[in-house]
Design an enzyme around this catalytic site. Structure first.
Site, PDB file in Angstrom:
ATOM      1  N   GLY A 167       0.789  -1.229   0.000  1.00 52.53           N
ATOM      2  CA  GLY A 167       0.000   0.000   0.000  1.00 52.53           C
ATOM      3  C   GLY A 167       0.817   1.273   0.000  1.00 52.53           C
ATOM      4  N   LYS A 168       2.071   1.206  -0.472  1.00 50.58           N
ATOM      5  CA  LYS A 168       2.905   2.419  -0.395  1.00 50.58           C
ATOM      6  C   LYS A 168       2.413   3.520  -1.336  1.00 50.58           C
ATOM      7  CE  LYS A 168       6.650   0.479  -3.283  1.00 50.58           C
ATOM      8  NZ  LYS A 168       6.037  -0.862  -3.405  1.00 50.58           N
ATOM      9  N   GLU A 196       4.755   4.630 -12.938  1.00 47.37           N
ATOM     10  CA  GLU A 196       4.152   3.312 -13.105  1.00 47.37           C
ATOM     11  C   GLU A 196       2.697   3.409 -13.543  1.00 47.37           C
ATOM     12  OE1 GLU A 196       4.784  -0.884 -10.839  1.00 47.37           O
ATOM     13  OE2 GLU A 196       4.204   0.822  -9.590  1.00 47.37           O
ATOM     14  N   ARG A 205      -7.806   6.792  -7.805  1.00 45.30           N
ATOM     15  CA  ARG A 205      -7.491   6.333  -6.450  1.00 45.30           C
ATOM     16  C   ARG A 205      -7.744   7.426  -5.414  1.00 45.30           C
ATOM     17  NH1 ARG A 205      -5.509   3.008  -9.795  1.00 45.30           N
ATOM     18  NH2 ARG A 205      -4.693   0.945  -9.223  1.00 45.30           N
ATOM     19  N   GLN A 319      11.305   0.307  -3.613  1.00 48.51           N
ATOM     20  CA  GLN A 319      11.080  -1.103  -3.414  1.00 48.51           C
ATOM     21  C   GLN A 319      12.058  -1.638  -2.360  1.00 48.51           C
ATOM     22  OE1 GLN A 319       8.653  -2.788  -4.405  1.00 48.51           O
ATOM     23  NE2 GLN A 319       8.139  -2.531  -6.557  1.00 48.51           N
ATOM     24  N   ARG A 344      16.523  -1.648  -1.342  1.00 50.10           N
ATOM     25  CA  ARG A 344      16.963  -2.345  -2.535  1.00 50.10           C
ATOM     26  C   ARG A 344      18.024  -1.585  -3.315  1.00 50.10           C
ATOM     27  NH1 ARG A 344      12.751  -4.442  -7.208  1.00 50.10           N
ATOM     28  NH2 ARG A 344      14.286  -5.194  -8.682  1.00 50.10           N
ATOM     29  N   GLY A 347      22.992   1.178  -0.653  1.00 52.60           N
ATOM     30  CA  GLY A 347      23.020   1.762   0.678  1.00 52.60           C
ATOM     31  C   GLY A 347      22.984   3.274   0.640  1.00 52.60           C
ATOM     32  N   LYS A 381      14.514   5.638  10.287  1.00 56.75           N
ATOM     33  CA  LYS A 381      15.552   6.670  10.364  1.00 56.75           C
ATOM     34  C   LYS A 381      14.877   8.025  10.371  1.00 56.75           C
ATOM     35  CE  LYS A 381      19.447   8.804   7.905  1.00 56.75           C
ATOM     36  NZ  LYS A 381      20.287   8.818   6.679  1.00 56.75           N
TER      37      LYS A 381
END
Length: 414
Positions: A167-168, A196, A205, A319, A344, A347, A381
């Site tokens: 649900g991001k 996307e 939405r 992601q 993903r 870093g 963070k």
């Protein structure tokens, strides 16, 4: 092909592309005549100047002027070097003086002293002290998130990451709507880049979330009268959305420099307060790097620089790696909770981000979970504040909507 190379070169330098900048690039690389010269360039491009690129033009003129003055000054110095009446020490001192004067014309930032910085910081503290609200940044519409972050701060890069189907995108749209609605008396400007879904799909939405009519009914245009759904609810929600400054861009292969150029226009019109990017791994990197890690690092850094330059918070979706699903430590669904190490491809995302948030739904991994329909927003963070192992929300996927769970609700659930 030569002109195309020039355009690629300009894009990599984050420069505007038009006949003036292309000509300058070709001249610099000694390819002007080979590319066909002015006549051919003019035939390809209608040379219409506008104030939009004025900063680039000023930079070109300034750069050419500095180079010309440097050449002239060095030629004069070379001639004086043959003067037998001038000592070597005086000659070197003269060179140092001229080079210093030329160097001072470069466009570089100066050091700021502690006096000015302290005064600025104290002024900001006084402003915050006298504010009647609880937050200093943008109101996210979610009290618990505001409490942790003091609102989304200008210049901050905020990462919202999750595995697919968590649900991001829904959370990002909820935040975009809340920011537009709750800030500057409803006049805050929000730019939404979707790599996307189409802009129309995003608005569908949003309409579902605002009207509380299931997305499936909106997509099909079929409404269940018995369930209380009708077209008038959608029309009222659309009228509500039209009041706010929400701007959509669904360019599929977009770069960070393209985003920044589009956002600069909104900022120049005073219509930019928040940027949403869905999602980071789909952004096109035009640097020619082959490594995915290098591409993501460059894109992540570019988003942070965009936030800093435009002085607005940027929310970028990301992601998570498949290592989340593969992790087994005996704690069942709890072992699937995302960690910073799950980000993903690079870093550098963690390094560049001011805030890193994860979405986690226990019922996604455990269908018998007592927390069916709930989600945790994990703040892993937070450079300027506290972190949280999970801010609880109700998630209604059919409505594309997150609703905070209050402490009282949480206690009742227990």
């Amino acid at each position: 092909m030569i002109i195309f190379r020039a355009m690629i070169g300009l894009m990599q330098m984050d420069s505007h592309i038009d006949i003036t900048t292309i000509s300058a690039w070709l001249n610099t690389n000694n390819l002007y005549n080979e590319a066909g010269g002015l006549e051919y360039l003019s035939s390809l491009y209608d040379s219409t100047y506008s104030t939009l690129n004025i900063d680039t033009y000023i930079g070109l003129v300034s750069n050419a002027s500095l180079k010309r003055n440097t050449i002239n000054s060095l030629n004069e110095l070379a001639q004086k070097g043959y003067d037998g009446k001038v000592s070597a020490f005086d000659f070197i001192e003269n060179i140092e003086r001229v080079v210093f004067e030329l160097s001072s014309r470069r466009k570089v930032g100066d050091f700021q002293n502690i006096i000015n910085l302290s005064n600025t910081v104290l002024d900001n503290i006084n402003i915050r002290h006298n504010m009647t609200g609880d937050i200093t940044g943008l109101d996210t519409g979610f009290y618990s998130l505001n409490h942790l972050t003091n609102g989304f701060q200008p210049g901050a890069l905020i990462i919202l990451a999750a595995r697919p189907a968590m649900g991001k995108s829904a959370m990002a749209l909820n935040l975009a709507y809340n920011v537009a609605k709750n800030n500057k008396n409803g006049t805050a400007g929000v730019a939404i880049f979707s790599l996307e879904m189409t802009s129309e799909q995003l608005v569908e939405r949003m309409l579902s979330s605002v009207s509380e009519v299931p997305l499936g009914n909106i997509v099909t245009g079929k409404f269940d009268i018995d369930a209380g759904y009708n077209i008038k609810q959608i029309q009222r929600a659309a009228d509500n959305l039209k009041k706010y400054n929400l701007y959509f861009d669904d360019t599929a292969s977009i770069t960070v420099s393209n985003m920044r150029a589009k956002c600069r226009k909104l900022a120049a019109e005073g219509k930019l307060d928040f940027i949403v990017v869905d999602y980071l791994q789909l952004i096109t990197d035009d640097s020619g790097r082959k490594s995915t890690q290098e591409e993501v690092a460059r894109i992540s850094r570019g988003l942070k620089l965009m936030a800093k330059e435009l002085n607005v918070p940027v929310l970028a979706l990301s992601q998570l790696s498949r290592s989340v699903e593969q992790r087994k430590d005996g704690n069942g669904a709890a072992s699937k909770k995302p960690q910073l190490s799950d980000l993903r491809d690079s870093g550098s995302i963690e390094q560049d981000a001011d805030i890193v948030m994860f979405l986690y739904r226990e019922d996604y991994y455990n269908k018998d979970s007592p927390r069916v329909g709930e989600a945790d927003l994990i703040v892993a963070k937070n450079r300027q504040g506290a972190v949280s192992s999970g801010l609880p929300f109700n998630f209604r996927g059919e409505l594309v909507k997150f609703t905070p769970i209050t402490r009282q609700q949480t206690n009742n659930n227990e």
